[in-house]
Design a protein around this motif. Structure first.
Motif, mmCIF file in Angstrom:
data_model
loop_
_atom_site.group_PDB
_atom_site.id
_atom_site.type_symbol
_atom_site.label_atom_id
_atom_site.label_comp_id
_atom_site.label_asym_id
_atom_site.label_seq_id
_atom_site.Cartn_x
_atom_site.Cartn_y
_atom_site.Cartn_z
ATOM 1 N N THR A 109 -58.053 87.944 28.042
ATOM 2 C CA THR A 109 -57.979 89.279 27.442
ATOM 3 C C THR A 109 -57.980 89.092 25.922
ATOM 4 N N LYS A 110 -57.916 90.200 25.169
ATOM 5 C CA LYS A 110 -57.783 90.189 23.706
ATOM 6 C C LYS A 110 -58.911 89.420 23.007
ATOM 7 N N ASP A 131 -45.525 86.812 26.918
ATOM 8 C CA ASP A 131 -44.698 87.333 25.815
ATOM 9 C C ASP A 131 -43.793 88.497 26.237
ATOM 10 N N ASN A 156 -48.712 95.462 26.829
ATOM 11 C CA ASN A 156 -48.252 95.057 28.161
ATOM 12 C C ASN A 156 -46.748 95.267 28.271
ATOM 13 N N GLU A 199 -48.881 93.373 33.301
ATOM 14 C CA GLU A 199 -50.277 93.291 32.826
ATOM 15 C C GLU A 199 -50.922 94.675 32.895
ATOM 16 N N GLU A 253 -55.556 98.887 27.436
ATOM 17 C CA GLU A 253 -55.378 98.063 26.240
ATOM 18 C C GLU A 253 -56.449 98.378 25.188
HETATM 19 C C1 GLC Z 1 -52.718 91.107 26.885
HETATM 20 C C2 GLC Z 1 -52.340 89.982 27.819
HETATM 21 C C3 GLC Z 1 -50.887 90.067 28.211
HETATM 22 C C4 GLC Z 1 -50.034 90.162 26.970
HETATM 23 C C5 GLC Z 1 -50.491 91.283 26.075
HETATM 24 C C6 GLC Z 1 -49.698 91.333 24.778
HETATM 25 O O1 GLC Z 1 -52.599 92.311 27.568
HETATM 26 O O2 GLC Z 1 -53.168 90.013 28.967
HETATM 27 O O3 GLC Z 1 -50.516 88.942 28.955
HETATM 28 O O4 GLC Z 1 -48.699 90.364 27.346
HETATM 29 O O5 GLC Z 1 -51.845 91.126 25.767
HETATM 30 O O6 GLC Z 1 -49.811 90.154 24.068
#
Ligand code: GLC
Length: 494
Positions: free
Chosen positions: A178-179, A214, A240, A272, A305
Motif C-alpha cells: 500500500t502507500k 503501526d 488505518n 487495515e 485510504e
Molecule cells: C496503510 C497500511 C497499514 C498502515 C497504514 C498507516 O494503510 O496498509 O498497514 O497501518 O497505512 O501507516
C-alpha cells in the motif's frame, strides 16, 4: 447542507476577492467535497457490516482484511525489559532501543535513517530488507561502542505497516503493498523471514520476536500509559486502525485454534480499513479520486485510504490545479513549455505539506503560499489564485478528517464503546492544521454531541505515545511473557 465547519475553519481574506467564475467553481467543489451528517451515518453503517464480514472470512481480496495479530494480552504498564524496534515508515526508517521501566514509564534512544528515494519501487527486494538490516547493525554498533557482549542477543519488534496475514506473531505474509510501495517478490512472502535472512547474512545478534503494524503499536503503547485507550489509529501517509476484539467474534480462525486459546481470549485486530469500500458502494468519490485509483500501482485497492491519507492529498489538489490551468481559469500567464507547467503535470510532486502550508498561511496576501507555489511548483501566483488554492485545500482536508472518523465510529459502534480514548498518530494528525478539530467535529456530528465542548466529548481522539517504537517493545515484552508461560502465539501448526 451544513457547512458551518468550513466557514469556521477557513479564514476569509477580506483583502482578496475572488472573481465570479472562480467563486462559482469553488462552490461546486465545496458541495462535491462536503460530507454531510447523513452521509457519514450511511458510510458508518456499511463500515460496520464490512468489519464484521472481514472477521468472518478471508474469501474476498477486496474486503477489509481484519487481520488477527496474535497480541492477546492487554499491557498493564508493568512490563519491563530492553527491546529493539525497527519501524519502516513511508519516508523514514527508525531504529529504537526502548527501555520499559514498568510503572507505565519508559525511556528510548532512536536514530532515523532516510529511505533512499527509489526504494519504494526498487526491483530488488534484497535492497529494502538489506538496507533495514544494515541500519540495525549500524545502530547496535553505535549504541555499544565497547563492543556487544559475547553471547548477547537483542529481541526485536519489527513494525511493518502493510497488510499481512499472520499465522503467528513473528511472521507476516504481505497481502499487498500500500502507500505507493511496489517492490516485486514481497507480496505473498513472509516479510519477517525476508528481514531475518538479511540479519543472519550479516551475523547481527538480533532475534526478531514480533512483527507488528503501526496501528497495533500505537494502541499498545498508548494503553501502556493510558488504560482508557481502546483503539490505535493512524492518520498519516496511510490510514488505518486497530482494536481489541475477542476470539469468539473472529470466526475465521476458529478451526485452527490451539487448545490454550479460548473464545473469551482477547485478540488485537489490525483492521487495515484503508481498504474500506473497495467495492465503491458508499464513499462519495470524485473524478479525481477515481483517476488516482486507476493510475495507482494497485487499482481497486485502498479506496478509503486514497481519499483520506496524506500520501494522496497532495495529488488530489495537483489534479484540481492542473485542470484549472488546462481549462484556462488558473495561471493564465504560465507558458506551456515552462518549468511550472511541467512540474504541475508531474504526478505526486505535491505532498500533504503543500496543503498544510497553504491552510496555515494567515498573512494578509497569502505571502507564505506564494513562496510555497514558487518553491514546489515554480509558479507565480496571483493573490486570488492563492486564496482559491487555500480554500480547495480546506475542502480536501475537511473531507479527509470527516471521512477518517468513520473507522473510529464503526469500531465503537461494533464494540459498543461509548466513552473512551482513541490514540492517534501519523503526520496528518500531528501536523495538518485543524485536522484534530475537524475530526472531533465529525465524531460530534455522528454521535450527536452538539453543545458539548470538545474536551468533554465522550469518545476522544488523543495524541498517541510513540507507537511504532514503544508499541513494538511492549508487544515484544508481552510475547516474551507468553513464551515463558508456554502459551501459544499463533494458529495450531498442522
Ligand atoms: C496503510 C497500511 C497499514 C498502515 C497504514 C498507516 O494503510 O496498509 O498497514 O497501518 O497505512 O501507516
Amino acid at each position: 447542507i451544513d457547512q458551518s465547519i468550513n466557514k469556521s475553519t477557513i479564514m476569509a481574506k477580506e483583502e482578496i476577492t475572488l472573481s465570479q467564475p472562480l467563486q462559482r467553481n469553488l462552490d461546486t467543489f465545496q458541495n462535491e467535497f462536503w460530507v454531510s451528517k447523513e452521509k457519514l451515518h450511511e458510510i458508518i453503517d456499511v463500515f460496520v457490516q464490512e468489519l464484521k464480514k472481514g472477521l468472518h472470512d478471508n474469501d474476498d481480496p477486496y474486503q477489509i482484511p481484519m487481520n488477527p495479530t496474535w497480541v492477546m494480552d492487554y499491557p498493564d504498564g508493568s512490563e519491563t525489559g530492553d527491546y529493539l524496534a525497527l519501524d519502516l515508515g513511508g519516508t523514514n526508517m527508525r531504529v529504537v532501543i526502548v527501555h520499559l521501566l514498568g510503572n507505565h514509564k519508559f525511556t528510548k534512544v532512536q536514530t532515523k535513517y532516510r529511505l533512499p528515494d527509489h526504494i519504494r519501487t526498487t526491483r530488488k527486494r534484497e535492497e529494502l530488507f538489506g538496507f533495514m538490516a544494515e541500519c540495525l547493525g549500524k545502530f547496535l554498533k553505535e549504541q555499544n561502542p565497547d563492543g556487544i557482549p559475547e553471547g548477547k542477543t537483542f529481541p526485536l519488534g519489527f513494525t511493518f505497516s502493510y497488510p499481512t496475514t499472520q499465522s503467528k506473531i513473528d511472521s507476516g505474509v504481505l497481502q499487498r503493498w500500500t502507500k505507493g510501495f511496489d517492490i516485486p517478490g514481497v507480496e505473498g512472502n513472509d516479510a519477517a523471514a525476508l528481514l531475518r535472512d538479511e540479519i543472519e547474512k550479516r551475523e547481527i545478534p538480533i532475534k526478531l520476536v514480533a512483527l507488528i503494524c503501526d496501528t497495533t503499536g500505537t494502541l499498545v503503547a498508548s494503553r501502556y500509559t493510558d488504560p482508557d485507550t481502546i483503539m490505535g489509529v493512524i492518520f498519516g501517509t496511510g490510514v488505518n486502525g486497530a482494536y481489541y476484539d475477542v476470539v469468539a467474534d473472529v470466526p475465521k480462525i476458529h478451526n485452527q485454534l490451539p487448545d490454550d486459546i479460548s473464545l473469551a481470549t482477547p485478540m488485537l485486530i489490525n483492521c487495515e480499513y484503508g481498504s474500506f469500500d473497495n467495492k465503491h458502494r458508499v464513499l462519495p468519490r470524485t473524478k479525481y479520486d477515481v483517476q488516482i485509483d486507476q493510475e495507482s500501482p494497485r487499482p481497486g485497492q485502498q479506496a478509503f485510504e486514497k481519499m483520506t491519507a496524506g500520501y494522496y492529498l497532495g495529488e488530489i489538489i495537483r489534479k484540481i490545479l492542473l485542470e484549472g490551468y488546462e481549462t484556462g481559469y488558473l495561471f493564465k500567464d504560465l507558458a506551456q513549455d515552462s518549468e511550472g507547467a511541467k512540474k504541475l503535470a508531474k504526478d505526486y510532486i505535491l505532498d500533504s505539506s503543500f496543503l498544510s502550508n497553504l491552510e496555515s498561511d494567515d498573512t494578509p496576501d497569502l505571502a507564505e503560499s506564494k513562496k510555497e507555489f514558487e518553491t514546489k511548483l515554480s509558479i507565480n501566483t496571483t493573490p486570488e489564485e492563492r486564496l482559491y488554492a487555500k480554500k480547495i485545500s480546506a475542502f480536501i482536508g475537511t473531507r479527509a478528517a470527516r471521512l477518517s472518523i468513520c473507522g473510529i465510529s464503526a469500531v465503537c459502534q461494533k464494540m459498543n464503546y461509548r466513552k473512551c480514548h482513541v490514540a492517534a498518530d501519523g503526520s496528518v494528525y500531528m501536523k495538518y492544521p485543524h485536522f484534530p478539530e475537524r475530526a472531533a467535529k465529525g465524531l460530534s456530528d455522528v454521535f450527536g454531541w452538539d453543545g458539548i465542548k470538545e474536551e468533554d466529548h465522550p469518545i476522544k481522539i488523543v495524541k498517541a505515545q510513540d507507537g511504532s517504537g514503544v508499541g513494538a517493545a511492549v508487544i515484544a515484552a508481552l510475547t516474551h511473557a507468553r513464551n515463558v508461560k508456554g502459551l501459544s502465539l499463533g494458529l495450531k501448526q498442522n
